[in-house]
Motif scaffolding. Structure first.
Motif, short mmCIF file in Angstrom:
data_model
loop_
_atom_site.label_atom_id
_atom_site.label_comp_id
_atom_site.label_asym_id
_atom_site.label_seq_id
_atom_site.Cartn_x
_atom_site.Cartn_y
_atom_site.Cartn_z
N ALA A 80 0.83 -1.21 0.00
CA ALA A 80 0.00 0.00 0.00
C ALA A 80 0.86 1.26 0.00
CB ALA A 80 -0.93 -0.01 1.21
N ALA A 81 2.07 1.17 0.56
CA ALA A 81 2.97 2.32 0.59
C ALA A 81 3.72 2.51 -0.72
CB ALA A 81 3.97 2.17 1.73
N GLY A 82 3.54 1.58 -1.67
CA GLY A 82 4.14 1.75 -2.99
C GLY A 82 5.39 0.93 -3.24
N GLU A 83 5.80 0.08 -2.31
CA GLU A 83 6.97 -0.76 -2.55
C GLU A 83 6.62 -1.89 -3.51
OE1 GLU A 83 9.43 -2.04 0.75
OE2 GLU A 83 8.59 -0.42 1.99
N THR A 84 7.60 -2.34 -4.26
CA THR A 84 7.38 -3.45 -5.18
C THR A 84 7.49 -4.77 -4.42
OG1 THR A 84 9.71 -3.73 -5.76
CG2 THR A 84 8.42 -2.15 -7.07
N PRO A 85 6.87 -5.83 -4.94
CA PRO A 85 7.00 -7.13 -4.28
C PRO A 85 8.44 -7.59 -4.11
CG PRO A 85 5.18 -7.18 -5.81
CD PRO A 85 5.88 -5.87 -6.02
N GLU A 86 9.30 -7.31 -5.09
CA GLU A 86 10.70 -7.73 -4.96
C GLU A 86 11.44 -6.94 -3.89
OE1 GLU A 86 12.00 -10.52 -6.11
OE2 GLU A 86 9.96 -10.82 -6.87
N GLU A 87 11.10 -5.67 -3.70
CA GLU A 87 11.70 -4.89 -2.61
C GLU A 87 11.27 -5.47 -1.26
OE1 GLU A 87 12.01 -0.41 -4.58
OE2 GLU A 87 10.15 -1.01 -3.56
N ILE A 88 10.02 -5.85 -1.16
CA ILE A 88 9.51 -6.43 0.09
C ILE A 88 10.17 -7.77 0.35
CG2 ILE A 88 7.45 -7.22 1.30
CD1 ILE A 88 5.90 -5.15 -0.49
N ARG A 89 10.29 -8.61 -0.71
CA ARG A 89 10.95 -9.91 -0.57
C ARG A 89 12.39 -9.72 -0.09
NH1 ARG A 89 9.76 -14.52 -2.69
NH2 ARG A 89 8.50 -13.63 -4.35
N GLY A 90 13.09 -8.74 -0.68
CA GLY A 90 14.46 -8.45 -0.26
C GLY A 90 14.54 -8.02 1.19
N TRP A 91 13.60 -7.18 1.62
CA TRP A 91 13.59 -6.73 3.01
C TRP A 91 13.34 -7.90 3.96
CZ3 TRP A 91 9.40 -6.54 6.52
CH2 TRP A 91 9.68 -5.88 7.71
N LEU A 92 12.39 -8.76 3.60
CA LEU A 92 12.10 -9.93 4.46
C LEU A 92 13.27 -10.91 4.47
CD1 LEU A 92 8.35 -10.50 3.57
CD2 LEU A 92 9.27 -9.87 5.80
N MET A 93 13.93 -11.10 3.33
CA MET A 93 15.08 -11.99 3.29
C MET A 93 16.25 -11.42 4.09
SD MET A 93 14.85 -13.37 -0.64
CE MET A 93 16.39 -14.27 -0.60
N GLN A 94 16.41 -10.11 4.06
CA GLN A 94 17.45 -9.48 4.87
C GLN A 94 17.13 -9.63 6.35
OE1 GLN A 94 17.76 -5.25 4.29
NE2 GLN A 94 19.83 -5.17 5.09
N ARG A 95 15.87 -9.52 6.68
CA ARG A 95 15.46 -9.58 8.09
C ARG A 95 15.44 -11.01 8.64
NH1 ARG A 95 10.21 -6.51 10.58
NH2 ARG A 95 10.65 -7.03 12.72
N TYR A 96 14.92 -11.98 7.84
CA TYR A 96 14.73 -13.34 8.33
C TYR A 96 15.66 -14.37 7.68
CZ TYR A 96 10.45 -11.40 10.27
OH TYR A 96 9.55 -10.64 10.96
N GLY A 97 16.41 -13.98 6.68
CA GLY A 97 17.31 -14.91 6.00
C GLY A 97 16.68 -15.44 4.72
N ASP A 98 17.50 -16.14 3.93
CA ASP A 98 17.06 -16.67 2.63
C ASP A 98 15.97 -17.71 2.77
OD1 ASP A 98 18.88 -15.08 1.32
OD2 ASP A 98 20.45 -16.61 1.32
N TYR A 99 15.89 -18.34 3.93
CA TYR A 99 14.92 -19.43 4.14
C TYR A 99 13.48 -18.96 4.01
CZ TYR A 99 12.63 -23.37 6.34
OH TYR A 99 11.82 -24.44 6.58
N VAL A 100 13.22 -17.68 4.22
CA VAL A 100 11.85 -17.17 4.21
C VAL A 100 11.23 -17.22 2.81
CG1 VAL A 100 12.32 -14.72 3.83
CG2 VAL A 100 10.38 -15.38 5.22
N SER A 101 12.06 -17.25 1.78
CA SER A 101 11.55 -17.22 0.41
C SER A 101 11.55 -18.62 -0.20
CB SER A 101 12.43 -16.31 -0.46
OG SER A 101 11.98 -16.32 -1.79
N TYR A 102 10.44 -18.96 -0.87
CA TYR A 102 10.39 -20.21 -1.62
C TYR A 102 11.19 -20.11 -2.91
CZ TYR A 102 6.76 -22.35 1.27
OH TYR A 102 6.05 -22.90 2.30
N ARG A 103 11.60 -18.89 -3.29
CA ARG A 103 12.42 -18.67 -4.48
C ARG A 103 13.75 -18.08 -4.03
NH1 ARG A 103 8.99 -15.18 -8.57
NH2 ARG A 103 9.44 -13.74 -6.90
N PRO A 104 14.68 -18.93 -3.59
CA PRO A 104 15.96 -18.39 -3.11
C PRO A 104 16.78 -17.80 -4.25
CG PRO A 104 16.04 -20.77 -3.20
CD PRO A 104 14.62 -20.37 -3.51
N GLU A 105 17.60 -16.83 -3.92
CA GLU A 105 18.46 -16.18 -4.90
C GLU A 105 19.86 -16.76 -4.79
OE1 GLU A 105 18.27 -12.02 -4.08
OE2 GLU A 105 16.15 -11.90 -4.57
#
Length: 136
Positions: A80-105
């Motif tokens: 809602a604040a205008g961030e893209t899904p990939e920016e949010i995924r990056g923030w969550l991965m930075q915060r919780y680690g790569d394990y949080v994403s089903y699509r690891p980089e």
């Protein structure tokens, strides 16, 4: 008698944090959708690719764990604040680690996870080739 009292006190101390966690109300956007259908679709698509850290086998879209509710809230607020899904995924991965994403980089820490299966496959093919080349 003294050890019984000590055991009772320790049991009460161990239980109190668990009961405190259950009384926290869910985040506002944990169960409420965004007003804009396009933003909600983006949020839903992203939430289905993020792993619940409590359940570990469900996405945050499917999990009823309080942690998943907090993560859904963060995703919706940030969309809602205008961030893209990939920016949010990056923030969550930075915060919780790569394990949080089903699509690891692929990164400096995760490249062996991608390279080792390929190396094992190459080694297996070489072994099979030698084995069948001897018979022919």
């Amino acid at each position: 008698m003294r050890s019984l009292c000590l055991s009772l006190v320790l049991a009460l101390l161990a239980i109190s944090p668990l009961s405190a966690q259950q009384t926290v109300p869910p985040a506002p956007f944990a169960y409420r959708q965004l007003d804009d259908p396009g933003e909600e679709a983006q949020a839903q698509e992203l939430m289905e690719t993020l792993r619940c850290l409590t359940c570990q086998s469900q996405s945050i879209a499917d999990s009823d764990a309080p942690m998943a509710g907090d993560m859904r809230h963060q995703v919706r607020i940030r969309i809602a604040a205008g961030e893209t899904p990939e920016e949010i995924r990056g923030w969550l991965m930075q915060r919780y680690g790569d394990y949080v994403s089903y699509r690891p980089e692929v990164s400096a820490t995760t490249w062996p996870l991608f390279a080792v299966p390929v190396l094992i496959l190459i080694a297996a093919l070489a072994i099979f080739r030698r084995r069948f080349a001897r018979r022919a």
